[in-house]
Design an enzyme around this catalytic site. Structure first.
Site, PDB file in Angstrom:
ATOM      1  N   HIS A 249       1.759   4.693  -2.844  1.00 50.90           N
ATOM      2  CA  HIS A 249       1.941   6.141  -2.691  1.00 50.90           C
ATOM      3  C   HIS A 249       3.298   6.572  -3.246  1.00 50.90           C
ATOM      4  CE1 HIS A 249      -1.610   7.063  -0.366  1.00 50.90           C
ATOM      5  NE2 HIS A 249      -1.293   6.252   0.628  1.00 50.90           N
TER       6      HIS A 249
ATOM      7  N   HIS B 259       3.266   6.876  -6.893  1.00 51.02           N
ATOM      8  CA  HIS B 259       2.520   8.077  -7.281  1.00 51.02           C
ATOM      9  C   HIS B 259       3.450   9.291  -7.301  1.00 51.02           C
ATOM     10  CE1 HIS B 259      -1.668  10.210  -6.759  1.00 51.02           C
ATOM     11  NE2 HIS B 259      -1.100  10.486  -7.907  1.00 51.02           N
TER      12      HIS B 259
ATOM     13  N   HIS C 172       0.831  -1.211   0.000  1.00 46.51           N
ATOM     14  CA  HIS C 172       0.000   0.000   0.000  1.00 46.51           C
ATOM     15  C   HIS C 172       0.864   1.259   0.000  1.00 46.51           C
ATOM     16  CE1 HIS C 172      -3.524   2.521   1.196  1.00 46.51           C
ATOM     17  NE2 HIS C 172      -2.563   3.247   1.759  1.00 46.51           N
ATOM     18  N   GLU C 173       1.774   1.348   0.944  1.00 51.38           N
ATOM     19  CA  GLU C 173       2.587   2.563   1.045  1.00 51.38           C
ATOM     20  C   GLU C 173       3.475   2.736  -0.186  1.00 51.38           C
ATOM     21  OE1 GLU C 173       1.998   4.847   3.083  1.00 51.38           O
ATOM     22  OE2 GLU C 173       0.614   3.683   4.305  1.00 51.38           O
TER      23      GLU C 173
END
Length: 674
Positions: A468, A471, A464-465
Site C-alpha cells: 500500500h 502505491h 502487505h502494508e
C-alpha cells in the site's frame, strides 16, 4: 495557546506535519477554521459570474480545503494510532460535523450546476485524459452523494449521514475499549506454555505496561482467532482467550450495527438503489451485486469441503490428547501440530529467523529496490507522531527524492488493532506535493534490549502494508482527488497483495531470513515445506475469510424496512444460509467488532480482498513470466498501475500490465479450490 501549527503549511521536508508542535487543543480550532475556509472557497466558485471552466470550477475545487485536509489526516491517524480520552471526545464531536460539511459541498446546488455543465460539454471540450477522468469522477461523486435529490430527500440524507458518522465513531471506540478490557491477564508463565521465550517476555512486558506488574497479559488483536491459539498448550487458556475475542462489544455494538445497517439501507433507497450493497458496488470494479454473488458462491462449497478434510486430519491428532471433538479454540493449535509432524514446520522455531529490523531493511526495502530501484535513508532528524514512529526518506533509482515513509510497527494500548496504511501528504502535480505515507502494525513490543521477532504472518503483513505504501509513494498524477490509493475499494488491496510475493521470492528470502543470533540462513527445503503447510491450511483461511465477507454482504443486502431483533441471531442465520455455519471456524470478524464495515470504509466491500486476489494471483504469474527481468517487470507494474492512481479506469491499468482481462484460475489454484 501557541499559534496553531495547522494554520499554515508545514515548512518541514515534504510538508511532513510538525508533530512536535501539535497538541490535542489544536484540533478543534483547526477543524472549524478549515471547514469555514473551504465553504468560503466553494462560495467563491459559485459566485464567479464567468461560465464554468476546468480552471475556475474543477481545479478550484481541487485546491480547496487545504487546511481542513492538513488537520484531518493528522487527527485520523492520532485517533487510530495513539488515542486518548480527549482525542476520543473530539472524534465523537467532530465526526458528525465533518459528515455535515461533506454534505454541504456535495449538496450545494450552485456548485453541482457548474460541475454538471462541464460534464455535459465534456465531449466537445477537448480535455486531456487526466482532466476528463477527474471531471467524470467528481461528477459521479456528486450524483452518488445526492446532488440530484429534491430538498426533502436531501434533508433526510443529511440527517442519515450525520447519524451514521456519530455511530461509526461510537462503534470504533466501543471496540477499542472492550478489546482493552477483555485482554487476558494470566498469573504465571506456566499458563503460557507453548509460547516462545520472546513471546512470554513480551506478555510480561505488556503486563507491566498495562498496570499488571508480575502478570502476563495477552492483548486482543483485531480478528477473531488470536495468533497465540496456535501455540498455547493449555486448552482452558485457549478457550478463555478465544471467548474474550469473540464476545467483544456484544451489548453495545449489536444494537448499533442493526441501526447502522438500517440507515444505510434507507440511504441506498433514497439514492435509487435496492440495497446498500448495490449502491456500493455500482462504483467499484465489480459493478453489480450479481457479480460479487457469483464469485462468493463459487468459492464457498469447495472451501468448506477443503476445511472438512482438514478437520479430519486435525481430529486424528487431537484424539491422542483425548479431545473428542475439535472446538474453535482447538483448530489453530492442532493445525500447528499437523504442520510440525506432517510438514516438519514449527512456527515457533521460525521466529528467530525473522527479526524486524532485518526483515524491514533486507527484505521489504531490498525487494522494493530489486523491483523498482528505490532506496531508503532513515531521517532521525524528522519527528514522527509517536516515539515508536520512524521516518525514512525515499529516493528513486536516479537518486531524485521521491517522498517520506513512516513506520510505526509496535502495539500499544492507545492504538487500534490490525494493520493499515494511509497518507499524510498525497502526491499532486497540481499542488506541487510529494507523498508522505505511513504504515501501522501491531507487533508486540519486547522487553528493552530484546530482539523483535516476527511470526510468518507478521512478516506477510509487513510486506502487505508496504505494498500500500508503494502505491502511495509511486503516485504520479496531477490531481489529488485521484492520486495514490484513491482507487475503487475492490482494487486497492490488489497492489498490496502483489507485494506479498516478495516475502518468498528466493533472492529476497535469502537476503532477510537469517537467524538473529548466528546469521545462519533459513534451513534449506524449509520454504517448500512451509508452502505445503500453508496449502494444508487454505480451507480454514478461506472459510474464515468468506464467513466475514458474506456476513458483511448479509448486513448490506438488507432492503429498507427489514427489522432485525438481535445481531447475533441475524449473524448465525446469515452464515447458515450461506453454507458457512462451521462451528469450529468463526468468521474472521464477528459483527460487533467488525470495524472494517461499521467503523471503516469497507461496508459492503469486504469481498474486496478476494476480488483483488483474483488480480493479484494473476499478476504474480505474470511477474514470473519468461523474457523479463524483475526490474523490467517492476517498471511496467509501477508505470502502468502503481503510478496511475484513479486517473484512469482501474481495470484498464490491470490490462496495461498483464495484456488481457483477469482470469480466476491462478486464484483457485493458490487457494486449493481447483
Amino acid at each position: 495557546m501557541t499559534e496553531n501549527p495547522f494554520f499554515r503549511p508545514s515548512t518541514l521536508a515534504y510538508e511532513l506535519p510538525p508533530f512536535a508542535e501539535i497538541r490535542p487543543e489544536h484540533y478543534l480550532p483547526a477543524f472549524e477554521r478549515g471547514m469555514a475556509e473551504q465553504l468560503a472557497e466553494i462560495a467563491a466558485i459559485t459566485a464567479d459570474p464567468q461560465p464554468p471552466t476546468v480552471e475556475n470550477t474543477l481545479l478550484a475545487l481541487e485546491r480547496s480545503g487545504r487546511l481542513l485536509h492538513r488537520v484531518k489526516v493528522v487527527f485520523e491517524n492520532h485517533s487510530a494510532a495513539d488515542t486518548t480520552p480527549e482525542v476520543d471526545r473530539i472524534d465523537a464531536g467532530i465526526s458528525p460535523r465533518l459528515a455535515a460539511h461533506r454534505d454541504a459541498i456535495h449538496l450545494d446546488a450552485a456548485l453541482f450546476a457548474r460541475i454538471e455543465e462541464l460534464h455535459a460539454g465534456r465531449a466537445e471540450a477537448d480535455l486531456d485524459p487526466q482532466t476528463l477522468r477527474l471531471l467524470e469522477r467528481r461528477h459521479t461523486a456528486f450524483v452518488r452523494a445526492g446532488a440530484r435529490l429534491g430538498a426533502e430527500q436531501q434533508a433526510r440524507l443529511r440527517a442519515i449521514n450525520t447519524e451514521l458518522a456519530a455511530a461509526s465513531s461510537e462503534f470504533r471506540q466501543n471496540v477499542s475499549a472492550d478489546s482493552q478490557a477483555r485482554a487476558l491477564v494470566l498469573d504465571s508463565a506456566e499458563q503460557l506454555a507453548g509460547l516462545s521465550a520472546d513471546e512470554v517476555a513480551a506478555a510480561a512486558e505488556n503486563g507491566r505496561a498495562l498496570g499488571h506488574p508480575g502478570k502476563y497479559v495477552l492483548s486482543l488483536k483485531n480478528f477473531s482467532n488470536q495468533t497465540e491459539l496456535a501455540s498455547l498448550t493449555d486448552r482452558s487458556v485457549r478457550e478463555r482467550l478465544l471467548a474474550a475475542s469473540l464476545d467483544r462489544a456484544v451489548d453495545t455494538n449489536g444494537p448499533l450495527a442493526i441501526r447502522m445497517a438500517a440507515l444505510r439501507a434507507e440511504r441506498a433507497r433514497l439514492l435509487g438503489h435496492d440495497t446498500h450493497a448495490a449502491y456500493v458496488v455500482a462504483d467499484e470494479t465489480a459493478g453489480t451485486v450479481e457479480a460479487v454473488d457469483a464469485l462468493l458462491a463459487r468459492l464457498v462449497p469447495p472451501a468448506v469441503a477443503n476445511a472438512r478434510r482438514e478437520a479430519e486430519e486435525l481430529a486424528k491428532v487431537a484424539a491422542a490428547d483425548g479431545v473428542d471433538e475439535i472446538a474453535a479454540h482447538d483448530w489453530a493449535y492442532y493445525s500447528e501440530q499437523v504442520r510440525q509432524t506432517s510438514y516438519r514446520v514449527d512456527a515457533g522455531a521460525l521466529r528467530p529467523y525473522f527479526e524486524l529490523e532485518r526483515v524491514l531493511r533486507d527484505g521489504v526495502f531490498f525487494a522494493a529496490n530489486l523491483a523498482y530501484g528505490v532506496t531508503f535513508t532513515e531521517r532521525p532528524d524528522l519527528v514522527g507522531y509517536h516515539p515508536d514512529t520512524r521516518v525514512f526518506e525515499v529516493f528513486d533509482a536516479d537518486g531524485s527524492a521521491l517522498g517520506l515513509f513512516l513506520g510505526d510497527f509496535h502495539a500499544r494500548a492507545s492504538k487500534r488493532g490490525g494493520a493499515w496504511m494511509d497518507e499524510l501528504v498525497s502526491q499532486s502535480g497540481l499542488l506541487g506535493q510529494r507523498p508522505v505515507v505511513y504504515n501501522n502494525l501491531n507487533i508486540a513490543k519486547p522487553a528493552p534490549g530484546e530482539p523483535v521477532l516476527l511470526s510468518w504472518d507478521e512478516v506477510r503483513t509487513l510486506f502487505h502494508e508496504f505494498g500500500h505504501a508503494l502505491h502511495g509513494l509511486f503516485s504520479d498524477v496531477r490531481h489529488p482527488y485521484v492520486a495514490g490509493t484513491a482507487v475503487p475499494r475492490d482494487f486497492v488491496e490488489f497492489p498490496s497483495q502483489v507485494n506479498e510475493m516478495w516475502m518468498v521470492w528466493p533472492e529476497v528470502l535469502a537476503n532477510y531470513a537469517r537467524h538473529h543470533e548466528t546469521g545462519e540462513p533459513l534451513p534449506a527445503g524449509l520454504v517448500e515445506r512451509m508452502a505445503a503447510a500453508e496449502s494444508f491450511g487454505q480451507g480454514f483461511r478461506t472459510v474464515e475469510y468468506l464467513a466475514a465477507a458474506l456476513l458483511d454482504w448479509a448486513w448490506h443486502t438488507l432492503p429498507e424496512g427489514q427489522e432485525i431483533a438481535d445481531a447475533r441471531e441475524f449473524e448465525a442465520a446469515a452464515l447458515a444460509g450461506a453454507g458457512l455455519a462451521v462451528a469450529a471456524i468463526p468468521p474472521r470478524y464477528r459483527t460487533t467488532y467488525f470495524g472494517h464495515i461499521f467503523a471503516g470504509g469497507y461496508s459492503a466491500g469486504y469481498y474486496a480482498y478476494i476480488w483483488s486476489e483474483v488480480l493479484d494471483a494473476d499478476t504474480v504469474e505474470w511477474f514470473k513470466g519468461d523474457g523479463r527481468s524483475v526490474r523490467e517487470s517492476g517498471e511496467v507494474f509501477r508505470r502502468e498501475l502503481l503510478a496511475r492512481g484513479d486517473s484512469r479506469d482501474a481495470l484498464d491499468s490491470f490490462r496495461a500490465v498483464v495484456g488481457r482481462d483477469p482470469e480466476t484460475g491462478p486464484l483457485l489454484a493458490r487457494r486449493g479450490l481447483v
